[in-house]
Design a protein around this motif. Structure first.
Motif, PDB file in Angstrom:
ATOM      1  N   ARG A  82      76.406 -15.960   9.171  1.00 48.65           N
ATOM      2  CA  ARG A  82      77.321 -16.297  10.269  1.00 48.65           C
ATOM      3  C   ARG A  82      76.643 -17.072  11.397  1.00 48.65           C
ATOM      4  NH1 ARG A  82      81.484 -11.152  11.053  1.00 48.65           N
ATOM      5  NH2 ARG A  82      82.640 -11.501   9.086  1.00 48.65           N
ATOM      6  N   ASP A  83      75.304 -17.031  11.394  1.00 53.10           N
ATOM      7  CA  ASP A  83      74.610 -17.828  12.403  1.00 53.10           C
ATOM      8  C   ASP A  83      74.806 -19.315  12.172  1.00 53.10           C
ATOM      9  OD1 ASP A  83      73.727 -15.522  13.556  1.00 53.10           O
ATOM     10  OD2 ASP A  83      71.699 -15.608  12.701  1.00 53.10           O
ATOM     11  N   ARG A  84      75.033 -19.723  10.946  1.00 49.94           N
ATOM     12  CA  ARG A  84      75.253 -21.133  10.617  1.00 49.94           C
ATOM     13  C   ARG A  84      76.674 -21.422  10.170  1.00 49.94           C
ATOM     14  NH1 ARG A  84      69.843 -23.122   7.262  1.00 49.94           N
ATOM     15  NH2 ARG A  84      68.284 -22.161   8.636  1.00 49.94           N
ATOM     16  N   TYR A  85      77.298 -20.425   9.566  1.00 54.01           N
ATOM     17  CA  TYR A  85      78.646 -20.613   9.028  1.00 54.01           C
ATOM     18  C   TYR A  85      79.552 -19.531   9.608  1.00 54.01           C
ATOM     19  CZ  TYR A  85      75.400 -22.708   5.710  1.00 54.01           C
ATOM     20  OH  TYR A  85      74.369 -23.407   5.138  1.00 54.01           O
ATOM     21  N   PRO A  86      80.210 -19.800  10.754  1.00 56.55           N
ATOM     22  CA  PRO A  86      80.965 -18.766  11.485  1.00 56.55           C
ATOM     23  C   PRO A  86      82.030 -18.058  10.647  1.00 56.55           C
ATOM     24  CG  PRO A  86      80.709 -20.741  12.808  1.00 56.55           C
ATOM     25  CD  PRO A  86      80.222 -21.096  11.447  1.00 56.55           C
ATOM     26  N   ASN A  87      82.594 -18.738   9.681  1.00 53.72           N
ATOM     27  CA  ASN A  87      83.672 -18.138   8.897  1.00 53.72           C
ATOM     28  C   ASN A  87      83.178 -17.438   7.637  1.00 53.72           C
ATOM     29  OD1 ASN A  87      85.653 -19.089  10.687  1.00 53.72           O
ATOM     30  ND2 ASN A  87      85.686 -21.087   9.672  1.00 53.72           N
ATOM     31  N   PHE A  88      81.852 -17.394   7.458  1.00 54.15           N
ATOM     32  CA  PHE A  88      81.287 -16.782   6.262  1.00 54.15           C
ATOM     33  C   PHE A  88      81.241 -15.272   6.445  1.00 54.15           C
ATOM     34  CE2 PHE A  88      78.309 -16.186   2.745  1.00 54.15           C
ATOM     35  CZ  PHE A  88      78.633 -17.247   1.898  1.00 54.15           C
ATOM     36  N   ARG A  89      81.202 -14.540   5.328  1.00 49.61           N
ATOM     37  CA  ARG A  89      81.107 -13.083   5.438  1.00 49.61           C
ATOM     38  C   ARG A  89      79.746 -12.680   6.000  1.00 49.61           C
ATOM     39  NH1 ARG A  89      79.213 -10.792   0.245  1.00 49.61           N
ATOM     40  NH2 ARG A  89      78.506 -12.536  -1.058  1.00 49.61           N
ATOM     41  N   ASP A  90      79.660 -11.485   6.553  1.00 50.60           N
ATOM     42  CA  ASP A  90      78.484 -11.034   7.301  1.00 50.60           C
ATOM     43  C   ASP A  90      77.402 -10.522   6.353  1.00 50.60           C
ATOM     44  OD1 ASP A  90      76.914 -10.484   9.479  1.00 50.60           O
ATOM     45  OD2 ASP A  90      77.772  -8.497   9.817  1.00 50.60           O
ATOM     46  N   VAL A  91      76.712 -11.452   5.683  1.00 50.13           N
ATOM     47  CA  VAL A  91      75.630 -11.111   4.762  1.00 50.13           C
ATOM     48  C   VAL A  91      74.470 -12.062   5.025  1.00 50.13           C
ATOM     49  CG1 VAL A  91      77.135 -10.177   2.965  1.00 50.13           C
ATOM     50  CG2 VAL A  91      76.595 -12.628   2.985  1.00 50.13           C
ATOM     51  N   MET A  92      73.358 -11.802   4.346  1.00 49.11           N
ATOM     52  CA  MET A  92      72.204 -12.674   4.479  1.00 49.11           C
ATOM     53  C   MET A  92      72.346 -13.910   3.599  1.00 49.11           C
ATOM     54  SD  MET A  92      70.214 -11.187   6.658  1.00 49.11           S
ATOM     55  CE  MET A  92      68.757 -12.198   6.461  1.00 49.11           C
ATOM     56  N   CYS A  93      71.817 -15.029   4.078  1.00 50.32           N
ATOM     57  CA  CYS A  93      71.767 -16.270   3.310  1.00 50.32           C
ATOM     58  C   CYS A  93      70.314 -16.747   3.237  1.00 50.32           C
ATOM     59  CB  CYS A  93      72.621 -17.360   3.959  1.00 50.32           C
ATOM     60  SG  CYS A  93      74.408 -17.186   3.665  1.00 50.32           S
ATOM     61  N   GLY A  94      70.083 -17.723   2.391  1.00 48.85           N
ATOM     62  CA  GLY A  94      68.743 -18.275   2.252  1.00 48.85           C
ATOM     63  C   GLY A  94      68.399 -18.508   0.796  1.00 48.85           C
ATOM     64  N   ASN A  95      67.132 -18.789   0.548  1.00 52.60           N
ATOM     65  CA  ASN A  95      66.705 -19.086  -0.823  1.00 52.60           C
ATOM     66  C   ASN A  95      65.589 -18.166  -1.297  1.00 52.60           C
ATOM     67  OD1 ASN A  95      64.538 -20.047   0.671  1.00 52.60           O
ATOM     68  ND2 ASN A  95      64.983 -22.210   0.274  1.00 52.60           N
ATOM     69  N   VAL A  96      65.443 -16.990  -0.658  1.00 51.77           N
ATOM     70  CA  VAL A  96      64.356 -16.078  -1.032  1.00 51.77           C
ATOM     71  C   VAL A  96      64.692 -15.221  -2.252  1.00 51.77           C
ATOM     72  CG1 VAL A  96      63.315 -15.954   1.266  1.00 51.77           C
ATOM     73  CG2 VAL A  96      65.178 -14.392   0.670  1.00 51.77           C
ATOM     74  N   ALA A  97      65.835 -15.461  -2.878  1.00 45.56           N
ATOM     75  CA  ALA A  97      66.152 -14.755  -4.125  1.00 45.56           C
ATOM     76  C   ALA A  97      65.650 -15.520  -5.340  1.00 45.56           C
ATOM     77  CB  ALA A  97      67.663 -14.534  -4.231  1.00 45.56           C
ATOM     78  N   TRP A  98      64.919 -16.627  -5.104  1.00 44.93           N
ATOM     79  CA  TRP A  98      64.456 -17.480  -6.192  1.00 44.93           C
ATOM     80  C   TRP A  98      62.943 -17.649  -6.104  1.00 44.93           C
ATOM     81  CZ3 TRP A  98      68.925 -17.757  -3.546  1.00 44.93           C
ATOM     82  CH2 TRP A  98      70.098 -17.679  -4.300  1.00 44.93           C
ATOM     83  N   PHE A  99      62.289 -17.606  -7.235  1.00 43.42           N
ATOM     84  CA  PHE A  99      60.828 -17.545  -7.296  1.00 43.42           C
ATOM     85  C   PHE A  99      60.197 -18.944  -7.170  1.00 43.42           C
ATOM     86  CE2 PHE A  99      59.584 -13.210  -9.243  1.00 43.42           C
ATOM     87  CZ  PHE A  99      60.507 -12.575  -8.438  1.00 43.42           C
ATOM     88  N   PRO A 100      58.917 -19.027  -6.762  1.00 41.45           N
ATOM     89  CA  PRO A 100      58.322 -20.303  -6.361  1.00 41.45           C
ATOM     90  C   PRO A 100      57.581 -21.094  -7.446  1.00 41.45           C
ATOM     91  CG  PRO A 100      56.842 -18.531  -5.772  1.00 41.45           C
ATOM     92  CD  PRO A 100      58.047 -17.887  -6.400  1.00 41.45           C
TER      93      PRO A 100
END
Length: 410
Positions: A82-100
């Motif tokens: 929601r810090d970037r997408y106000p209408n998005f549900r209140d969960v975490m976003c990012g790309n840390v669920a994918w390995f390097p």
């Protein structure tokens, strides 16, 4: 189900220098799998431009591809949606669920000046060729009916459409094969290196650590028991460092050692152990055809492939049963398995079950593609088993490929 023990030993004996340099069979296998994938893509995309869909980077991108590319370009990040997408549900976003492991390889390839997208495809295809080369060596690098049919099955391996996608599946599978080569050659350093890359490319790759721990009981046989346990332990520990490296990169970017677990739990309600057979039923029933059905007129192949994940699960289950039966026959006839056969058996079984323990309801089929390592045991099967397996794999490859190229699979 297997060939006579003498024939098996002949195929698996020392490989001549000429055989080591004979890369024609894996080259042909790599060309054929690209040709087959192109034909499937061509029949799966309606309208103009279908001929080039497979050869474009866009044709090989699906959901998670964007995350792998973002890691390659800018590294890891995690934030409240929601810090970037106000209408998005209140969960975490990012790309840390994918390995390097794969994104860092893409970043390295992009240093040559080519784009990240093209670099990703290059890394994938080079890894795929490496898979065929490693498999060819492990089969004895001699062209027989058994090895030829095994390579043919590899060109249309169940879930193998992801070996061509902007995903880490091919790179991680190559690393698992390198790990097996290390164990077979009595090189704990090579085994550890393969395990490290496998574990850093994809969560399922962590099964290499378990296989290496167990290797004390079937490998390093020229050494005393203390040395065998030391080699198994050292190689497993170094392979496990692939996971530690992953967590270190995520911590450097987010300040959380458990960033992966935070995002998985928040956004995907994953992270705890599941009842595997219950997860199989959920995966089987997942409504891909309702959630991601393409609009408009569907090509014939796509129309008949919208539930191909179900036949995929049946085929993967049959593959596991064939692997188990082959290993049992070899144990009865030869009273032993070769080192690479034990390694392939352990890895294949672990790869099959792990996604269901983790709850990979929408991604198990690409996890299962790494059961490619089980082809080492397919090479020991009778021709009467290999030929039907090739036929079923070919049909399923076309169906799942159509699901992929039409955008139904994620």
């Amino acid at each position: 189900m297997s060939h006579p023990a003498g024939h098996a030993r002949e195929r698996l004996g020392p490989v001549s220098p000429r055989g080591l340099h004979n890369l024609l069979p894996p080259v042909v296998a790599w060309l054929i799998t690209n040709l087959v994938s192109w034909l499937v893509a061509k029949e799966s995309v309606a309208g103009d431009g279908s001929e080039v869909a497979y050869w474009s980077t866009g044709g090989r991108r699906r959901w998670d591809s964007a995350h792998y590319l973002s890691i390659a370009k800018t590294g890891y990040e995690m934030f409240w949606c929601r810090d970037r997408y106000p209408n998005f549900r209140d969960v975490m976003c990012g790309n840390v669920a994918w390995f390097p492991g794969y994104p860092m390889s893409v970043r390295a390839a992009s240093a040559t000046g080519i784009s990240y997208e093209v670099s990703a495809v290059v890394v994938t295809e080079v890894s795929l060729f490496g898979m065929f080369a490693m498999l060819w060596w492990l089969l004895g690098a001699r062209l027989t009916w058994a090895t030829g049919l095994t390579l043919a099955i590899g060109t249309v391996f169940p879930g193998g459409i992801y070996f061509h996608a902007i995903f880490p599946i091919a790179t991680g599978t190559l690393a698992l094969l390198v790990c097996i080569v290390g164990v077979k050659r009595n090189s704990w350093a090579v085994a550890a290196a393969g395990g490290f890359v496998a574990a850093s490319c994809y969560p399922v790759g962590a099964v290499a650590v378990d296989m290496l721990l167990l290797s004390a009981f079937f490998a390093w046989q020229k050494d005393t028991w203390p040395i065998r346990f030391a080699k198994a332990g050292m190689s497993a520990a170094l392979a496990g460092c692939g996971i530690l490296w992953t967590k270190w990169l995520m911590w450097q970017a987010t300040g959380h050692w458990n960033a992966y677990e935070i995002l998985q739990k928040s956004s995907y309600t994953q992270g705890d152990l599941r009842q595997p057979f219950g997860e199989m039923r959920k995966a089987y029933a997942f409504p891909f055809s309702d959630w991601y059905r393409p609009e408009g007129h569907l090509p014939w192949l796509v129309e008949h492939s919208l539930t191909a994940h179900r036949t995929q699960l049946w085929l993967n289950t049959a593959f596991i049963l064939l692997i188990l039966a082959t290993a049992a026959v070899l144990l009865v006839r030869n009273r032993r398995l070769e080192v690479e056969e034990w390694a392939a058996l352990i890895l294949t079984l672990a790869i099959f079950f792990l996604p269901f323990f983790a709850g990979a309801e929408m991604s198990w089929y690409r996890n299962h593609a790494q059961m490619f390592v089980g082809l080492i045991l397919v090479g020991r099967m009778s021709r009467w088993v290999q030929v039907p397996l090739l036929a079923f794999c070919s049909i399923q490859y076309a169906l799942l490929g159509a699901m992929f190229f039409s955008g139904v699979l994620v």
